[in-house]
Design a protein around this motif. Structure first.
Motif, PDB file in Angstrom:
ATOM      1  N   UNK A 179       0.823  -1.207   0.000  1.00 44.64           N
ATOM      2  CA  UNK A 179       0.000   0.000   0.000  1.00 44.64           C
ATOM      3  C   UNK A 179       0.861   1.262   0.000  1.00 44.64           C
ATOM      4  N   UNK A 180       1.948   1.256   0.776  1.00 43.44           N
ATOM      5  CA  UNK A 180       2.820   2.428   0.906  1.00 43.44           C
ATOM      6  C   UNK A 180       4.281   2.017   0.701  1.00 43.44           C
ATOM      7  N   UNK A 181       4.659   1.618  -0.516  1.00 40.45           N
ATOM      8  CA  UNK A 181       6.015   1.090  -0.738  1.00 40.45           C
ATOM      9  C   UNK A 181       7.126   2.105  -0.495  1.00 40.45           C
ATOM     10  N   UNK A 182       6.816   3.407  -0.529  1.00 41.24           N
ATOM     11  CA  UNK A 182       7.844   4.428  -0.363  1.00 41.24           C
ATOM     12  C   UNK A 182       8.049   4.860   1.080  1.00 41.24           C
ATOM     13  N   UNK A 183       7.308   4.263   1.976  1.00 41.63           N
ATOM     14  CA  UNK A 183       7.486   4.600   3.387  1.00 41.63           C
ATOM     15  C   UNK A 183       8.889   4.160   3.823  1.00 41.63           C
ATOM     16  N   UNK A 184       9.701   5.078   4.385  1.00 41.86           N
ATOM     17  CA  UNK A 184      11.088   4.745   4.760  1.00 41.86           C
ATOM     18  C   UNK A 184      11.211   3.584   5.729  1.00 41.86           C
ATOM     19  N   UNK A 185      10.173   3.279   6.481  1.00 48.92           N
ATOM     20  CA  UNK A 185      10.277   2.204   7.470  1.00 48.92           C
ATOM     21  C   UNK A 185      10.534   0.867   6.791  1.00 48.92           C
ATOM     22  N   UNK A 186      10.003   0.675   5.584  1.00 49.43           N
ATOM     23  CA  UNK A 186      10.190  -0.606   4.902  1.00 49.43           C
ATOM     24  C   UNK A 186      11.631  -0.752   4.406  1.00 49.43           C
ATOM     25  N   UNK A 187      12.211   0.337   3.932  1.00 48.67           N
ATOM     26  CA  UNK A 187      13.621   0.291   3.534  1.00 48.67           C
ATOM     27  C   UNK A 187      14.498   0.025   4.755  1.00 48.67           C
ATOM     28  N   UNK A 188      14.148   0.632   5.887  1.00 48.92           N
ATOM     29  CA  UNK A 188      14.934   0.417   7.110  1.00 48.92           C
ATOM     30  C   UNK A 188      14.847  -1.030   7.563  1.00 48.92           C
TER      31      UNK A 188
END
Length: 288
Positions: free
Chosen positions: A77-86
């Motif tokens: 849903x929110x692939x650009x949320x920095x938490x997923x990269x972290x």
């Protein structure tokens, strides 16, 4: 029975989630520190080596399928949320550290055997190939019996010829292995080799069945899976690097991330990735 019951309880808790067992807060969310991020992003090493010499025990953090599905749904849903990269960078760091520790043990084992890595790699590959040929011979023998029972004589003869070719190939590799053992390293008399995937000691005196059991064993396959993960991480990073420069912003200011932080924000995991890039590439390329 008490210990058995405890093991069964932990297994059920891992499969069903601690909430289902009544031992955790049902309101736990995927971003909670109590949730295993390795499990959310892919595979937790704790789950790969149960009942092996490398058994890490039960993971101290939650492995709840419901939370994993919520994590995946939110990421889509929110692939650009920095938490997923972290989370992904932390996952890659953990997997790399785990494999790097295994490689450290492998290097130490090579030194103990006083063999060069090239000699050990060649010997281990020969032992694996011999084990694979033995399995193929066994499978072909069973197929011949089945074809014979079905009255398929021609097919049975073809399969028999194939098995004879495999036996000849196996004999050639066994001679090559024996020659390598007799001429390589000061420790050749020990008949020991180190598996370059999992670090286990192998012996040229082991039976073909025992070698086949090793290469198909849980510990070997677990480390093989982790090394494949490193290769996949590297491929994905290379794809990101190959994105045309025209697709990136040209203005002096970095675009704002959903959380309000600049998009070029660098976490400690990002610093780890750049600092150890050369080592990371070496390990990934070696085991692709």
């Amino acid at each position: 029975m008490g210990r058995l019951a405890e093991m069964q309880r932990k297994l059920l808790e891992q499969m069903m989630g601690p909430e289902a067992m009544g031992v955790a807060n049902a309101n736990l969310v995927w971003s909670d520190e109590k949730v295993c991020r390795n499990f959310l992003c892919g595979t937790c090493p704790h789950a790969l080596f149960t009942n092996t010499k490398m058994d890490l025990g039960a993971c101290p953090k939650s492995h709840t399928e419901r939370l994993k599905q919520e994590f995946i749904a939110e990421k889509e849903k929110n692939p650009n949320d920095p938490i997923f990269n972290r989370f992904q960078m932390e996952y890659e760091s953990n997997i790399f550290a785990f494999v790097d520790e295994c490689d450290r043990r492998i290097r130490a084992a090579h030194r103990r055997l006083e063999k060069t890595p090239e000699e050990n790699a060649k010997t281990t590959n020969l032992m694996r190939e011999i084990a694979e040929i033995e399995l193929a011979i066994q499978g072909g023998t069973e197929k011949i019996e089945t074809l014979g029972e079905q009255g398929k004589v021609d097919e049975s003869m073809k399969e028999m010829a194939a098995i004879e070719a495999l036996k000849s190939e196996k004999s050639d590799k066994e001679r090559e292995l024996q020659q390598l053992t007799d001429t390589s390293g000061a420790s050749g008399h020990q008949k020991l080799r180190v598996c370059d995937v999992c670090g286990a000691y192998l012996s040229v005196l082991d039976s073909d069945r025992r070698l086949a059991d090793h290469f198909g064993g849980k510990m070997h396959l677990g480390y093989h899976e982790l090394r494949n993960m490193l290769a996949k991480f590297r491929e994905e990073r290379d794809k990101r690097k190959a994105v045309p420069a025209s697709s990136t912003p040209t203005s002096g200011a970095a675009p704002a991330a959903p959380s309000g932080r600049p998009a070029d924000h660098r976490s400690s995991r990002d610093e780890y990735r750049d600092r150890d890039r050369d080592r990371y590439d070496r390990h990934s390329t070696r085991y692709e």
